[in-house]
Design a protein around this motif. Structure first.
Motif, PDB file in Angstrom:
ATOM      1  N   SER A 191      -7.521  59.646 -35.324  1.00 13.74           N
ATOM      2  CA  SER A 191      -7.193  59.101 -34.005  1.00 13.74           C
ATOM      3  C   SER A 191      -6.421  57.793 -34.123  1.00 13.74           C
ATOM      4  CB  SER A 191      -8.476  58.870 -33.196  1.00 13.74           C
ATOM      5  OG  SER A 191      -9.326  57.942 -33.859  1.00 13.74           O
ATOM      6  N   ILE A 192      -6.637  57.069 -35.231  1.00 16.68           N
ATOM      7  CA  ILE A 192      -5.870  55.846 -35.497  1.00 16.68           C
ATOM      8  C   ILE A 192      -4.614  56.166 -36.291  1.00 16.68           C
ATOM      9  CG2 ILE A 192      -5.937  53.599 -36.654  1.00 16.68           C
ATOM     10  CD1 ILE A 192      -8.986  53.618 -36.122  1.00 16.68           C
ATOM     11  N   TRP A 193      -4.745  57.063 -37.269  1.00 15.77           N
ATOM     12  CA  TRP A 193      -3.606  57.397 -38.125  1.00 15.77           C
ATOM     13  C   TRP A 193      -2.458  57.967 -37.316  1.00 15.77           C
ATOM     14  CZ3 TRP A 193      -0.605  61.510 -39.465  1.00 15.77           C
ATOM     15  CH2 TRP A 193       0.144  61.405 -40.637  1.00 15.77           C
ATOM     16  N   TYR A 194      -2.748  58.795 -36.317  1.00 15.03           N
ATOM     17  CA  TYR A 194      -1.681  59.377 -35.508  1.00 15.03           C
ATOM     18  C   TYR A 194      -0.892  58.305 -34.769  1.00 15.03           C
ATOM     19  CZ  TYR A 194      -2.850  64.328 -36.113  1.00 15.03           C
ATOM     20  OH  TYR A 194      -3.039  65.580 -36.626  1.00 15.03           O
ATOM     21  N   LEU A 195      -1.537  57.191 -34.439  1.00 16.86           N
ATOM     22  CA  LEU A 195      -0.813  56.098 -33.786  1.00 16.86           C
ATOM     23  C   LEU A 195       0.223  55.493 -34.736  1.00 16.86           C
ATOM     24  CD1 LEU A 195      -3.780  54.274 -31.990  1.00 16.86           C
ATOM     25  CD2 LEU A 195      -2.108  55.839 -30.978  1.00 16.86           C
ATOM     26  N   GLY A 196       0.002  55.682 -36.025  1.00 20.89           N
ATOM     27  CA  GLY A 196       0.928  55.149 -37.017  1.00 20.89           C
ATOM     28  C   GLY A 196       2.018  56.126 -37.414  1.00 20.89           C
ATOM     29  N   CYS A 197       2.146  57.250 -36.696  1.00 22.81           N
ATOM     30  CA  CYS A 197       3.223  58.201 -37.031  1.00 22.81           C
ATOM     31  C   CYS A 197       4.578  57.514 -36.997  1.00 22.81           C
ATOM     32  CB  CYS A 197       3.207  59.367 -36.039  1.00 22.81           C
ATOM     33  SG  CYS A 197       2.020  60.655 -36.439  1.00 22.81           S
ATOM     34  N   VAL A 198       4.797  56.702 -35.969  1.00 25.27           N
ATOM     35  CA  VAL A 198       6.111  56.075 -35.811  1.00 25.27           C
ATOM     36  C   VAL A 198       6.341  55.027 -36.899  1.00 25.27           C
ATOM     37  CG1 VAL A 198       5.253  54.329 -34.167  1.00 25.27           C
ATOM     38  CG2 VAL A 198       7.670  54.976 -34.172  1.00 25.27           C
ATOM     39  N   THR A 199       5.309  54.248 -37.247  1.00 24.50           N
ATOM     40  CA  THR A 199       5.488  53.230 -38.290  1.00 24.50           C
ATOM     41  C   THR A 199       5.695  53.877 -39.654  1.00 24.50           C
ATOM     42  OG1 THR A 199       3.080  53.046 -38.574  1.00 24.50           O
ATOM     43  CG2 THR A 199       4.134  51.526 -37.040  1.00 24.50           C
ATOM     44  N   GLY A 200       4.928  54.933 -39.937  1.00 23.76           N
ATOM     45  CA  GLY A 200       5.067  55.608 -41.219  1.00 23.76           C
ATOM     46  C   GLY A 200       6.418  56.285 -41.369  1.00 23.76           C
ATOM     47  N   SER A 201       6.870  56.943 -40.302  1.00 22.10           N
ATOM     48  CA  SER A 201       8.149  57.653 -40.376  1.00 22.10           C
ATOM     49  C   SER A 201       9.321  56.682 -40.490  1.00 22.10           C
ATOM     50  CB  SER A 201       8.319  58.557 -39.157  1.00 22.10           C
ATOM     51  OG  SER A 201       8.301  57.807 -37.961  1.00 22.10           O
ATOM     52  N   LEU A 202       9.271  55.570 -39.744  1.00 23.91           N
ATOM     53  CA  LEU A 202      10.346  54.585 -39.830  1.00 23.91           C
ATOM     54  C   LEU A 202      10.394  53.930 -41.206  1.00 23.91           C
ATOM     55  CD1 LEU A 202      10.227  52.825 -36.341  1.00 23.91           C
ATOM     56  CD2 LEU A 202      11.986  54.377 -37.211  1.00 23.91           C
ATOM     57  N   SER A 203       9.223  53.662 -41.769  1.00 18.77           N
ATOM     58  CA  SER A 203       9.177  53.070 -43.107  1.00 18.77           C
ATOM     59  C   SER A 203       9.766  54.025 -44.141  1.00 18.77           C
ATOM     60  CB  SER A 203       7.725  52.722 -43.467  1.00 18.77           C
ATOM     61  OG  SER A 203       7.640  52.244 -44.786  1.00 18.77           O
ATOM     62  N   MET A 204       9.375  55.300 -44.076  1.00 14.89           N
ATOM     63  CA  MET A 204       9.873  56.284 -45.038  1.00 14.89           C
ATOM     64  C   MET A 204      11.368  56.518 -44.862  1.00 14.89           C
ATOM     65  SD  MET A 204       8.603  60.235 -45.606  1.00 14.89           S
ATOM     66  CE  MET A 204       6.934  59.677 -45.911  1.00 14.89           C
ATOM     67  N   ALA A 205      11.790  56.704 -43.609  1.00 15.25           N
ATOM     68  CA  ALA A 205      13.219  56.952 -43.366  1.00 15.25           C
ATOM     69  C   ALA A 205      14.057  55.735 -43.740  1.00 15.25           C
ATOM     70  CB  ALA A 205      13.435  57.312 -41.895  1.00 15.25           C
ATOM     71  N   GLY A 206      13.548  54.542 -43.429  1.00 19.21           N
ATOM     72  CA  GLY A 206      14.270  53.330 -43.787  1.00 19.21           C
ATOM     73  C   GLY A 206      14.465  53.200 -45.279  1.00 19.21           C
ATOM     74  N   ASN A 207      13.430  53.543 -46.054  1.00 18.07           N
ATOM     75  CA  ASN A 207      13.557  53.507 -47.512  1.00 18.07           C
ATOM     76  C   ASN A 207      14.587  54.522 -47.998  1.00 18.07           C
ATOM     77  OD1 ASN A 207      11.807  51.443 -48.382  1.00 18.07           O
ATOM     78  ND2 ASN A 207      10.028  52.740 -48.055  1.00 18.07           N
ATOM     79  N   ASN A 208      14.600  55.705 -47.373  1.00 18.52           N
ATOM     80  CA  ASN A 208      15.595  56.707 -47.760  1.00 18.52           C
ATOM     81  C   ASN A 208      17.018  56.224 -47.478  1.00 18.52           C
ATOM     82  OD1 ASN A 208      13.700  58.539 -48.698  1.00 18.52           O
ATOM     83  ND2 ASN A 208      13.491  59.553 -46.720  1.00 18.52           N
ATOM     84  N   ILE A 209      17.190  55.493 -46.371  1.00 16.14           N
ATOM     85  CA  ILE A 209      18.521  54.967 -46.050  1.00 16.14           C
ATOM     86  C   ILE A 209      18.911  53.883 -47.051  1.00 16.14           C
ATOM     87  CG2 ILE A 209      19.885  53.743 -44.314  1.00 16.14           C
ATOM     88  CD1 ILE A 209      18.071  55.111 -42.205  1.00 16.14           C
ATOM     89  N   LEU A 210      17.942  53.059 -47.451  1.00 15.53           N
ATOM     90  CA  LEU A 210      18.222  52.065 -48.487  1.00 15.53           C
ATOM     91  C   LEU A 210      18.681  52.751 -49.768  1.00 15.53           C
ATOM     92  CD1 LEU A 210      15.298  49.483 -48.108  1.00 15.53           C
ATOM     93  CD2 LEU A 210      17.687  49.174 -47.477  1.00 15.53           C
ATOM     94  N   ILE A 211      18.036  53.867 -50.109  1.00 16.94           N
ATOM     95  CA  ILE A 211      18.444  54.624 -51.296  1.00 16.94           C
ATOM     96  C   ILE A 211      19.850  55.174 -51.107  1.00 16.94           C
ATOM     97  CG2 ILE A 211      17.945  56.686 -52.667  1.00 16.94           C
ATOM     98  CD1 ILE A 211      14.968  56.158 -52.087  1.00 16.94           C
ATOM     99  N   ALA A 212      20.158  55.624 -49.864  1.00 20.94           N
ATOM    100  CA  ALA A 212      21.491  56.169 -49.588  1.00 20.94           C
ATOM    101  C   ALA A 212      22.587  55.125 -49.780  1.00 20.94           C
ATOM    102  CB  ALA A 212      21.546  56.719 -48.166  1.00 20.94           C
TER     103      ALA A 212
END
Length: 245
Positions: free
Chosen positions: A63-84
């Protein structure tokens, strides 16, 4: 991949618009999925065999982890863009920072050290979401200030759907590939649940150890992506063949 190709062809403004539109789409989808997940916790984890106390613990965490979907996805995607961009050092540093912060916050919030309340498994979820939030903010600041890949001015609703279609064309196959492993884990968890909670916990520990086997191929793939993407954008196809070899 499309961001790396645009950067390779020296079209930084187009890359910035694509990255900005992609992160906006990702945030919206993550919020929707998070809300759906919160409302389906009981049904979802009953399908995995969770019952009684185990289901209560899972519900408290998720119930708490789902609230972090947006933070987790932005962190992961942001790292992928840094790699790009070709700067894997910053991406790796952000990953290490996020994990280190999570490790520090976990005992403080789980057991109630340093005067904080002992929140148990909910504390573990809060620690994860907070670490993801800090890491996501730092990555977004890097993309904005250092690489100038975030643009929030002169937004046009005409080109936004076009950029979203570009992102989705690449995102759907990538998502299907990434779903294979968690779906396999879900099936194994469902089968193992018949043998009790201890068996599920044992499989979870084994899966963590097993993940070390994937470090080298994952690192190789992450390194090849910006090299191939940027060289494709620059039309240096001979370099791509060298990368593949």
């Amino acid at each position: 991949a499309p961001a790396a190709m645009l950067l390779g062809s020296d079209a930084r403004e187009k890359a910035a618009r694509l990255v900005s539109a992609g992160l906006l789409l990702l945030a919206l989808c993550s919020i929707i999925l998070g809300l759906l997940g919160i409302n389906c916790i009981g049904w979802t984890f009953r399908q995995f065999g969770a019952r009684g106390e185990a289901l209560e613990l899972v519900s408290g965490y998720m119930s708490i982890w789902y609230l972090g979907c947006v933070t987790g996805s932005l962190s992961m995607a942001g790292n992928n863009i840094l790699i790009a961009t070709g700067d894997s050092r910053w991406a790796g540093g952000m990953m290490i920072f996020g994990m280190t912060l999570n490790v520090i916050l976990d005992p403080l919030l789980i057991f109630g050290y340093a005067g904080l309340p002992a929140l148990g498994i909910r504390g573990a979820a809060i620690a994860t979401v907070l670490a993801q939030l800090v890491a996501a903010l730092m990555v977004l600041i890097l993309l904005k200030k250092r690489y100038r890949l975030l643009i929030f001015r002169n937004w046009d609703l005409v080109w936004l759907p076009k950029l979203w279609r570009t992102v989705i064309r690449y995102a759907i196959p990538a998502s299907i590939g990434m779903l294979l492993m968690p779906l396999g884990t879900a099936v194994i968890t469902r089968i193992t649940a018949h043998f009790g909670d201890a068996a599920v916990a044992g499989c979870g520990i084994a899966a963590r150890i097993e993940s070390f086997a994937f470090i080298f191929p994952m690192a190789l793939g992450m390194s090849l992506m910006p090299m191939v993407g940027q060289n494709f954008g620059a039309q240096f196809y001979s370099r791509i063949r060298q990368c593949r070899r």
